[in-house]
Design an enzyme around this catalytic site. Sequence first.
Site, PDB file in Angstrom:
ATOM      1  N   ASP A  92       0.823  -1.239  -0.054  1.00  7.82           N
ATOM      2  CA  ASP A  92      -0.087  -0.205  -0.054  1.00  7.82           C
ATOM      3  C   ASP A  92       0.803   1.393   0.005  1.00  7.82           C
ATOM      4  O   ASP A  92       0.592   2.109   0.905  1.00  7.82           O
ATOM      5  CB  ASP A  92      -0.761   0.162   1.151  1.00  7.82           C
ATOM      6  CG  ASP A  92      -1.818  -1.202   1.151  1.00  7.82           C
ATOM      7  OD1 ASP A  92      -1.565  -2.164   0.725  1.00  7.82           O
ATOM      8  OD2 ASP A  92      -2.838  -0.897   1.809  1.00  7.82           O
ATOM      9  N   HIS A 135       3.650   4.345   9.275  1.00  8.81           N
ATOM     10  CA  HIS A 135       3.686   2.836   8.869  1.00  8.81           C
ATOM     11  C   HIS A 135       5.017   2.246   8.403  1.00  8.81           C
ATOM     12  O   HIS A 135       5.093   1.206   8.432  1.00  8.81           O
ATOM     13  CB  HIS A 135       2.639   2.551   7.484  1.00  8.81           C
ATOM     14  CG  HIS A 135       1.189   2.898   8.132  1.00  8.81           C
ATOM     15  ND1 HIS A 135       0.495   2.590   9.115  1.00  8.81           N
ATOM     16  CD2 HIS A 135       0.290   3.938   7.354  1.00  8.81           C
ATOM     17  CE1 HIS A 135      -0.792   2.972   9.154  1.00  8.81           C
ATOM     18  NE2 HIS A 135      -0.840   3.778   8.358  1.00  8.81           N
ATOM     19  N   ASP A 172      -4.170   9.241  14.112  1.00 13.08           N
ATOM     20  CA  ASP A 172      -4.478   8.954  13.002  1.00 13.08           C
ATOM     21  C   ASP A 172      -5.399   7.682  12.994  1.00 13.08           C
ATOM     22  O   ASP A 172      -5.359   6.967  14.051  1.00 13.08           O
ATOM     23  CB  ASP A 172      -3.205   8.437  12.200  1.00 13.08           C
ATOM     24  CG  ASP A 172      -3.306   8.268  10.647  1.00 13.08           C
ATOM     25  OD1 ASP A 172      -2.928   8.982   9.859  1.00 13.08           O
ATOM     26  OD2 ASP A 172      -4.037   7.157  10.704  1.00 13.08           O
ATOM     27  N   HIS A 174      -5.319   4.972  11.443  1.00 13.72           N
ATOM     28  CA  HIS A 174      -4.714   3.577  11.156  1.00 13.72           C
ATOM     29  C   HIS A 174      -3.738   3.481  12.367  1.00 13.72           C
ATOM     30  O   HIS A 174      -2.972   4.452  13.008  1.00 13.72           O
ATOM     31  CB  HIS A 174      -3.827   3.710   9.811  1.00 13.72           C
ATOM     32  CG  HIS A 174      -4.598   3.819   8.783  1.00 13.72           C
ATOM     33  ND1 HIS A 174      -4.821   4.991   8.052  1.00 13.72           N
ATOM     34  CD2 HIS A 174      -5.449   3.009   8.101  1.00 13.72           C
ATOM     35  CE1 HIS A 174      -5.819   4.970   7.064  1.00 13.72           C
ATOM     36  NE2 HIS A 174      -6.132   3.471   6.932  1.00 13.72           N
ATOM     37  N   TYR A 305      -7.679  12.062   4.220  1.00 16.32           N
ATOM     38  CA  TYR A 305      -7.955  11.991   2.790  1.00 16.32           C
ATOM     39  C   TYR A 305      -9.114  12.730   2.286  1.00 16.32           C
ATOM     40  O   TYR A 305      -9.501  12.716   1.141  1.00 16.32           O
ATOM     41  CB  TYR A 305      -7.786  10.581   2.595  1.00 16.32           C
ATOM     42  CG  TYR A 305      -6.629   9.932   3.105  1.00 16.32           C
ATOM     43  CD1 TYR A 305      -5.426  10.364   2.252  1.00 16.32           C
ATOM     44  CD2 TYR A 305      -6.582   9.122   4.169  1.00 16.32           C
ATOM     45  CE1 TYR A 305      -4.212   9.771   2.978  1.00 16.32           C
ATOM     46  CE2 TYR A 305      -5.403   8.579   4.549  1.00 16.32           C
ATOM     47  CZ  TYR A 305      -4.066   9.004   4.030  1.00 16.32           C
ATOM     48  OH  TYR A 305      -2.931   8.627   4.653  1.00 16.32           O
TER      49      TYR A 305
HETATM   50  C1  X5A Z   1      -0.703   7.499   6.574  1.00 17.61           C
HETATM   51  C2  X5A Z   1      -2.032   6.836   6.106  1.00 17.61           C
HETATM   52  C3  X5A Z   1      -2.799   4.845   5.264  1.00 17.61           C
HETATM   53  C4  X5A Z   1      -2.510   3.805   4.522  1.00 17.61           C
HETATM   54  C5  X5A Z   1      -3.801   3.002   3.842  1.00 17.61           C
HETATM   55  C6  X5A Z   1      -3.567   1.803   3.162  1.00 17.61           C
HETATM   56  N1  X5A Z   1      -1.791   5.696   5.514  1.00 17.61           N
HETATM   57  N2  X5A Z   1      -4.717   1.051   2.558  1.00 17.61           N
HETATM   58  O1  X5A Z   1      -3.101   7.165   6.823  1.00 17.61           O
HETATM   59 ZN    ZN Z   2      -4.037   7.056   8.286  1.00 28.18          ZN
END
Ligand code: X5A
Ligand code: ZN
Length: 683
Positions: A92, A135, A172, A174, A305
């Site tokens: 990703d 990540h 965040d 994630h 996003y």
């Molecule tokens: C930084 C961040 C998200 C990646 C998502 C991939 N990354 N499916 O928000």
């Molecule tokens: Zn994220």
Amino acid sequence: MGTALVYDDEMTKYKLLWVDPVCEPEVPERLQVSHQALVRSGLAGCCVPVPVREATDEEILLVHSEEYLEGVKKTPFMDLEDLMAFTQQYGDVYFHPNIYHCAKLAIGATLQLVDSVMTGKVRNGMALVRPPGHHSQTSQANGFCVFNNVAIAAQYAKKHHRAKRVLIVDWDIHHGQGIQYCFEDDPSVLYFSWHRYEHQSFWPNLRESDFDSVGSGKGAGFNINVPWNQVGMGNSDYLAVFFHVLLPVAYEFGPDLVLISAGFDSAIGDPEGLMCATPDIFAHLTHLLMNLAGGKVCAVLEGGYNLTSLAQSVCQTVQTLLGDPPPHPANLGGPCESALESVHSARSVHKKYWSCLQHAAAPFPEEPSTKTCRPAQQDGSQGPQSNGGGEAQKEAIVWPEPLQRDAPSVRTALVLPDAVACADGCERFSPAEGPDSMATAGLRKHFLKESEDGVNVKLLYNITALVGQMEKNEIRNGLALVPDVSMATTLLTSTSLSKRVLVVWVGDGLVPAQVLEDEKTLVVHISSTAPHEAQSKYYVPITLKQGCGDTVGLMQAALGLLLPLGYQYAPGLVLLVRLPGCRAREDLWLQLTGLLQGLAAGHTLVLVQENETASVGITASCLLGNAAPSLGSLAAPGPEDVESFERLRLRLQTDWPLLQTTAPDKRRSNTDVVLSHDNEKTL
Ligand code: X5A
Ligand code: ZN
């Protein structure tokens, strides 16, 4: 002291060059709209601009391997085919000929921010960067991230600024698994992350993102995961985790620096997160962290996003860093059941590491429920909502734009006897007109009885006029030295126009009966004895065996009881009353003053007994927006105090749902724990 803004539009100059739906949301416009919103709102102009720089190899190697760095170094010279092949090794993420340059700038921007804050050039700041970082791992790019900006910053702060303890708050949506791996066994870095998890069905689908990954070896307890097992989490859910998990532990940890992995995909409208928290909640999350580490907070952009939601959330964060108290968040109905299960799980698995959680209930014996979360609207929020017309794929989520925060022309006004000098930066309050004969007669009749004391009439008149101007938002906050705090409190609660007044009564001494009878007033009384019968939901006596000199106990009560109550009550005015002889330590008093400014849009009036002039200067500085000094690491609160807090929570949580730390159907067992504990003691 200033807020740094680190940004360079060079970081907008890379993008996805092929078709990959997974990577589509990570676009250059994310950074452009965020920066533009700061410029257009005038916030960028209030910040101290700090230039970016490229990170050195040595800095990158603080976290990453040489082999990985050498690999990424080749990407600027690759053609499309080679880039795609290189990208294939990782999950990703995408590469571009200019991404290595941008990734070095993203680290460099973060380190410039850390330098500015740690050297005291500014108080705090934000770095707007791309690519994000949390990540990426030692030898891997992942999830749009190339190098781990925040992890490198933590190592850098330890190495170059001798930070002993660094707190990383990853809001965040994630899981920043890269940061978790980096500090797994390191007790000097406390990593906190909440993340969409849905019982491991959400990306990155890792077992180790669950609440029971607490760190290992010496680092056990220094990794805190709060998995969200439902989408649609809202403002109450986020605040509940701060009040009942993050903040108590963070204050016990006592960081020298706070780094925020500030991703805004946790905000409403984000296509990845699908959560419902509104952009203004980030003002509160920021505010709640701003008195840790003496105010040294560095926010570093990660995800986000939905361009509208992202830009609004960035503005909320920066405006708060600049010192504007946040407006009251909407939609605080209380956390949902699934969120409470997450709170409970995190608290119970960490109780053996953190004394502030020692009284948390045991883990659930059975599997956590998989009941669906309450619909988003139950939280009162506007979304997610369909605009009806769109394709099924692209539903428009709508929410109200955050309110403008209008700064009053006077930040802090002081009502002081003539002999006491006014503190720097504050205004001595003097109303345009003096009291007319009607007002004088009224004050005499109700508050001064037979007294003929003209000085007191003027003073009482002044504090009423001050509160009047605070309620009209002409003055933000204030402090008054008064001969009798009880009389002043009675006067102000009875004359205040605010629908709701929160009285925080600190010290040993009766709360005036008239104040208690007033049902538009919530009284939180912090003392060594509870003199009143505790029946009402509007009278909350918090007792500390050692009295207000007990910093640890008082801090625990402030975070776990006072703040949730205050947020839920949504007062129009906060009266913080320091009783004569109150032994609250200066630094603690400042923490309390600072934290309470998150309520009532910062409309706090501090009442201090006349002869205690020593606290005027420092309290005024805190009201002006300066950070409270760090309390250092906190020891364990007294077990009897914690038990009495728990009893209070059990009594009040139905009326004040933000006090909940456990899902309703699990509460019986929680109650049993507390009661059996009591029984053990009495037997
Ligand atoms: C930084 C961040 C998200 C990646 C998502 C991939 N990354 N499916 O928000
Ligand atoms: Zn994220």
